[in-house]
Structure formats: structure tokens, C-alpha cells
Design an enzyme around this catalytic site. Structure first.
Site, PDB file in Angstrom:
ATOM      1  N   HIS A   1      26.274  37.927  46.601  1.00 37.77           N
ATOM      2  CA  HIS A   1      27.477  38.147  45.732  1.00 37.77           C
ATOM      3  C   HIS A   1      27.284  38.470  44.244  1.00 37.77           C
ATOM      4  CE1 HIS A   1      31.255  36.947  43.863  1.00 37.77           C
ATOM      5  NE2 HIS A   1      31.750  37.124  44.953  1.00 37.77           N
TER       6      HIS A   1
ATOM      7  N   SER B   1      39.986  41.399  43.710  1.00 39.20           N
ATOM      8  CA  SER B   1      41.488  41.351  43.285  1.00 39.20           C
ATOM      9  C   SER B   1      42.527  41.554  44.614  1.00 39.20           C
ATOM     10  CB  SER B   1      41.870  41.714  42.094  1.00 39.20           C
ATOM     11  OG  SER B   1      41.282  41.191  40.908  1.00 39.20           O
TER      12      SER B   1
ATOM     13  N   GLU C   1      27.904  37.233  41.559  1.00 37.18           N
ATOM     14  CA  GLU C   1      27.805  36.056  40.811  1.00 37.18           C
ATOM     15  C   GLU C   1      26.416  35.776  40.951  1.00 37.18           C
ATOM     16  OE1 GLU C   1      31.398  34.036  41.919  1.00 37.18           O
ATOM     17  OE2 GLU C   1      32.483  35.487  41.041  1.00 37.18           O
TER      18      GLU C   1
ATOM     19  N   GLY D   1      37.911  38.839  40.402  1.00 29.97           N
ATOM     20  CA  GLY D   1      38.555  37.682  39.506  1.00 29.97           C
ATOM     21  C   GLY D   1      39.076  38.442  38.062  1.00 29.97           C
TER      22      GLY D   1
ATOM     23  N   GLU E   1      32.243  45.284  46.648  1.00 30.42           N
ATOM     24  CA  GLU E   1      33.023  44.586  45.572  1.00 30.42           C
ATOM     25  C   GLU E   1      32.804  45.201  44.183  1.00 30.42           C
ATOM     26  OE1 GLU E   1      34.292  40.469  47.139  1.00 30.42           O
ATOM     27  OE2 GLU E   1      32.392  40.345  46.047  1.00 30.42           O
TER      28      GLU E   1
ATOM     29  N   LYS F   1      34.197  30.340  46.400  1.00 26.57           N
ATOM     30  CA  LYS F   1      33.136  29.646  45.330  1.00 26.57           C
ATOM     31  C   LYS F   1      32.974  28.429  45.307  1.00 26.57           C
ATOM     32  CE  LYS F   1      34.809  34.004  43.511  1.00 26.57           C
ATOM     33  NZ  LYS F   1      35.001  35.128  42.525  1.00 26.57           N
TER      34      LYS F   1
ATOM     35  N   ASN G   1      36.331  33.615  49.904  1.00 27.28           N
ATOM     36  CA  ASN G   1      35.176  32.915  49.463  1.00 27.28           C
ATOM     37  C   ASN G   1      35.772  32.061  48.260  1.00 27.28           C
ATOM     38  OD1 ASN G   1      32.937  32.860  47.714  1.00 27.28           O
ATOM     39  ND2 ASN G   1      32.910  34.663  46.616  1.00 27.28           N
TER      40      ASN G   1
HETATM   41  C1  PEP Z   1      34.915  37.538  45.121  1.00 27.25           C
HETATM   42  O1  PEP Z   1      34.731  36.613  44.564  1.00 27.25           O
HETATM   43  O2  PEP Z   1      34.251  37.969  46.105  1.00 27.25           O
HETATM   44  C2  PEP Z   1      36.229  38.134  44.902  1.00 27.25           C
HETATM   45  C3  PEP Z   1      36.592  39.362  45.454  1.00 27.25           C
HETATM   46  O3  PEP Z   1      37.139  37.707  44.065  1.00 27.25           O
HETATM   47  P1  PEP Z   1      38.735  37.837  43.709  1.00 27.25           P
HETATM   48  O4  PEP Z   1      39.550  38.312  45.075  1.00 27.25           O
HETATM   49  O5  PEP Z   1      39.179  36.694  43.003  1.00 27.25           O
HETATM   50  O6  PEP Z   1      38.574  39.113  42.943  1.00 27.25           O
END
Ligand code: PEP
Length: 243
Positions: free
Chosen positions: A95, A208, A97, A171, A165, A11, A9
Site C-alpha cells: 500500500h 476516493s 502508505e 484519501g 491506486e 487502515k 481497507n
Molecule cells: C486506500 O487507502 O487504499 C484508499 C483507496 O483510500 P480512500 O478510498 O480513502 O481514498
């Protein structure tokens, strides 16, 4: 055994130039015999260039979002129909976000899921709890609400993918423990089957994930792959996660 799926992803990162240099570095890093399924969720403005760059490969790509209708007077929105025309196979939906910053509801996300499937594309639904919800013991309830609303809207006989997630792990550099991931994935798997879904539906983990923790997480029986944000922006890091 299910084939593992590794999704990136990006973003709101990378324009067409950076996309080109990423794939020039990334593609040679993948072994020819690799069986991994890989999907890149790129910014909508890069879908076209990504389609060209990946045209000779088995790697798929998709959009990070779409609107709940295919066309009409919806200035600034992105149509799943156009995403399909460019050659995408997947669309990421719900997601955290999108849920938190853009206030997308379960109902709105569920509508999009149905639309995406009606075009023959595969929706990847993101679900997960906040830290407060986990601390209050509400993880399963939150995942259930997000899942059930989506499952009621889509065709369960068609493909769809879930990405668990935990919001507090996205993040932040903070990864869920293997026990937390294993427990929650097992709950999600049960919920999917309780609602009439298939035991074969892929359940990815996201939050992460990086080369340093990916092997341990992938060894968890209920983890069918990853959705990766930060570490997918670097070709070396992401290729190590996919190996
Ligand atoms: C994501 O944005 O879906 C995500 C898992 O980000 P990160 O790996 O940076 O935590």
C-alpha cells in the site's frame, strides 16, 4: 465475465467493539443473492474478532501487511503464518502508505508476495504513481517497475490481485477520471500479460471511491472491483459500493 471484488481497507481504524457493531449493521444490508466477492482488510489486532464475526458468511478478510519472514526474532512484526492460522484469505501488500511512510521497497514487497503465496494465501498488490509522476508522464513506468519486480518473485499460476491506486487520489476526495482509470488499467493489463501473467488477474481501482462515483467507475471495462479506504468505514456507504 470476471466476478467483481470489493475490498475494504480500514487502515488504523476500528477496534473489536466497533468491528462488531460495523458487521451487525453491514451484514443485513447485503442481499442474500449477492454474487460480489468482499474482503475486509482490518487492523491486525482485529483479525481474530473479524474471523468470528464473519464465520457464517461468504465474506473474506485479510491483514493489511505482513513481514517477509514467517517467524523468528522480529519483535513487533506480523507473521503471514499467524494471519493464516486465524483464517484470513488475503494479505494487502505495498500500500502506498507502507511504501511512503515505512519506506518499503519493491524488493521487500516482492519477497512478501512470494511468502504469502507459499502459504496458499492471496496477495493483493497496490501500485500507483504520485501526482508529480503523473504530471511528468511517468505513470506507466512507475506501475511497470512496481509490477515487474513483484511478478518476478511470485508464482504467476497462483492467485494474486492488483489494486491500482493513484497516490494523489487516496484519501484526498480527488478521484481519477474514468479516462485515466481506463487507460491505466489497460496498460497494467497489457504489462501483466507481457510478463507472462494471466488476462484473468483482477485489477481493482482505489482512490476516493464512494457510492456517488462507484457505478461510473465500475462500468469501465478494465475495472474488476475496488479497494476502498474512507468509504468502507461506514456500513451503509460500503454496502452501496458492493451492490
Ligand atoms: C486506500 O487507502 O487504499 C484508499 C483507496 O483510500 P480512500 O478510498 O480513502 O481514498
Amino acid at each position: 465475465m470476471k466476478q467483481k471484488l470489493f475490498a475494504a481497507n480500514w487502515k488504523l481504524n476500528k477496534g473489536p467493539k466497533e468491528t462488531k457493531s460495523f458487521f451487525e449493521e453491514f451484514l443485513p444490508l447485503l442481499p442474500q443473492e449477492s454474487q460480489a466477492q468482499i474482503v475486509f482488510f482490518v487492523p491486525a489486532t482485529n483479525l481474530e474478532s473479524t474471523a468470528q464475526l464473519l464465520s457464517q458468511t461468504k465474506i473474506h478478510f485479510g491483514a493489511q501487511n505482513c513481514y517477509s519472514q514467517l517467524n523468528g526474532a522480529f519483535t513487533g512484526e506480523i507473521s503471514a503464518q499467524i494471519i493464516k492460522e486465524i483464517g484470513a484469505r488475503y494479505i494487502l501488500l505495498g500500500h502506498s502508505e507502507r511504501r511512503q511512510i515505512f519506506k518499503e521497497s519493491d524488493e521487500f514487497i516482492a519477497l512478501k508476495g512470494k511468502l504469502v503465496q507459499s502459504l496458499g494465501l492471496i496477495p493483493m498488490l497496490c501500485i500507483g504513481e504520485t501526482l508529480e509522476e503523473r504530471d511528468a508522464g511517468k505513470t506507466e513506468k512507475i506501475c511497470e517497475a512496481q509490477l515487474v519486480s513483484f511478478m518476478k518473485s511470485i508464482d504467476l499460476k497462483k492467485d494474486w490481485v492488483v489494486a491500482y491506486e493513484p497516490i494523489w487520489a487516496i484519501g484526498t476526495g480527488r478521484t481519477a477520471t474514468t479516462q485515466q482509470v481506463s487507460e491505466t488499467h489497460a496498460q497494467i493489463k497489457k504489462l501483466i500479460q507481457r510478463e507472462g501473467g494471466s488476462s484473468q488477474t483482477l485489477i481493482l481501482y482505489g482512490g476516493s471511491v464512494k457510492p456517488e462515483n462507484s457505478k461510473e467507475l465500475l462500468a469501465i471495462a478494465e475495472v474488476d472491483g475496488f479497494l476502498v479506504g474512507g468509504a468502507s468505514l461506514d456500513p451503509h456507504s460500503f454496502s452501496k459500493i458492493c451492490l
